[in-house]
Scaffold this active site. Structure first.
Site, PDB file in Angstrom:
ATOM      1  CG  HIS A 185      -1.896   1.157   1.191  1.00 49.07           C
ATOM      2  ND1 HIS A 185      -3.176   1.047   0.677  1.00 49.07           N
ATOM      3  CD2 HIS A 185      -1.773   2.455   1.602  1.00 49.07           C
ATOM      4  CE1 HIS A 185      -3.795   2.205   0.775  1.00 49.07           C
ATOM      5  NE2 HIS A 185      -2.958   3.078   1.333  1.00 49.07           N
ATOM      6  CB  CYS A 186       2.075   3.363  -2.600  1.00 48.41           C
ATOM      7  SG  CYS A 186       3.157   4.789  -2.879  1.00 48.41           S
ATOM      8  CB  ILE A 187       1.248   6.865   2.096  1.00 48.37           C
ATOM      9  CG1 ILE A 187       2.762   7.093   2.009  1.00 48.37           C
ATOM     10  CG2 ILE A 187       0.912   5.839   3.164  1.00 48.37           C
ATOM     11  CD1 ILE A 187       3.363   7.628   3.301  1.00 48.37           C
ATOM     12  CB  SER A 191      -4.398   3.409  -4.351  1.00 48.67           C
ATOM     13  OG  SER A 191      -4.949   2.216  -4.888  1.00 48.67           O
TER      14      SER A 191
END
Length: 413
Positions: A185-187, A191
């Protein structure tokens, strides 16, 4: 020069802190000072503060902060995306207006391309479905990859989504959904990175790295031209001509003549190695045919192997399978040759285990003795990332002589 010195110190400290935050938890840094510092910042110091709060305030401060922390760390919100956009827009506002008239037509064109691409790929990374698994597309995602019977065994169900977990999938606690071929999960895109948007995310990293590098080099060139008007024999490539101390002083003077250009050039130059590090690590995972999620799972297996708690046994070429729990994947040219398992007591699983395979269990000591079913070689790994729904031209039930594209971990571990 004092203000410049403190600005440099601040930028270096922030860059190093970001590096530790992003890379400190990776398996490769686990037993290094970087990993130790990451655990100190994110585990030991918070635990110490928690202990002090429990003694002095009965945990009231911690409970108040945890509510804010849960919102920040465990819920989706666009804060970091907005910060990322503000950083790029602000830097370009300080950089371009004062230098645009000094650029030639071709340089202007390259600058426009370098500036626009990160915004485009950021948008596509954010809005593209990363591969959320629903009841409607569950059978489709079950057919994308075969189970490797090492990291992913058939029959496992997601306790939240309440359906069988497709191979290479993972439930994201922030997105509250299972994601196909989940990477992380990439901030920065608010998403997950998964089967549906991994290619856009890689292009975002590459375009941002190119922008930072190009911005740093172009800014240094423009600053150097300004310096040369005052110091005729100046050359940024010959620091020993004037001595290191004077070399730094001259650069500091050049930066202060155009603070906006100098600050953004410095930020771009210091950010470029960090972004390139992310690009290299991401492409290394593609080269190895794995994801960030899977690399952590393999690191756990590696520790189990070093402790003597990991075992394998052969998978028969012709075997019966429950086609509901383990459908045949006809787009993937490889089937598992072995079953991998780990135990808590160091004893092999029972011979009549519920796990697939046949014969006696053999203890495994090193990852290089284990196959990675999802590594088909660099070219096919890239196709799997950038060409969605591609078939590799070999059916999974073809004879082994017509497959044989799997690799073990000897190239990567």
């Amino acid at each position: 020069m004092i203000s410049l010195k403190w600005a440099l110190t601040f930028v270096f400290v922030v860059s190093f802190a970001v590096f530790v935050t992003f890379f400190g938890r990776l398996p490769i840094f686990r037993r290094t000072p970087i990993g130790l510092l990451h655990r100190l910042i994110w585990i030991h110091i918070p635990n110490t503060l928690l202990s002090i709060d429990n003694r002095l305030a009965s945990g009231r401060v911690t409970r108040s902060l945890s509510r804010v922390g849960d919102l920040v760390m465990h819920e989706r919100h666009p804060t970091v995306v907005i910060f990322f956009l503000a950083l790029m827009i602000g830097g370009e506002y300080l950089y371009l207006p004062s230098t645009w008239h000094r650029l030639g037509p071709f340089t202007k064109l390259t600058v426009i391309i370098a500036v626009v691409l990160p915004y485009l790929f950021l948008y596509l990374s954010c809005v593209t479905n990363p591969g959320y698994i629903t009841e409607e597309n569950h059978s489709y995602h079950m057919s994308l990859y075969p189970y490797d019977h090492a990291l992913f065994h058939p029959g496992a169900a997601c306790k939240t989504c309440r359906f069988l977990k497709p191979p290479r999938s993972k439930h994201c606690s922030l997105c509250k959904r299972c994601v196909a071929k989940a990477d992380h999960h990439c901030i920065f895109i608010n998403s997950c990175v998964g089967y549906g948007n991994q290619h856009w995310f890689i292009l975002l990293l590459v375009s941002t790295a190119v922008l930072c590098t190009y911005g740093g080099l172009l800014g240094a060139s423009l600053l150097s031209s300004s310096i040369k008007q005052q110091v005729v024999d100046w050359s940024p490539w010959s620091p020993l001509k004037h001595g290191w101390a004077m070399y730094v002083v001259i650069w500091g003077w050049g930066i202060q003549t155009n603070i906006g250009l100098g600050a953004t050039t410095l930020l771009a130059a210091l950010s470029a190695p960090l972004v390139w590090g992310l690009v290299i690590y991401t492409m290394y995972l593609v080269y190895c045919g794995t994801t960030t999620n899977e690399s952590f799972k393999w690191s756990v297996y590696k520790d189990d192997m070093e402790d003597g708690y990991a075992f394998r046994r052969l998978m028969p070429l012709k075997r019966e399978r429950d086609l509901v729990q383990e459908p045949i994947c006809r787009r993937w040219p490889a089937e598992p040759e072995m079953v991998l398992a780990a135990t808590d007591d160091g004893r092999p699983p029972p011979a009549q285990s519920a796990l697939a395979g046949e014969g006696d269990w053999e203890r495994v000591w090193k990852l290089k003795n284990v196959e990675n079913l999802y590594d088909l070689g660099l070219w096919h790994n890239l196709r799997d990332v950038f060409v969605r729904d591609c078939a590799f031209g070999v059916r999974a039930d073809d004879p082994p002589s017509e497959r044989g594209m799997r690799r073990n971990f000897s190239k990567s571990k």
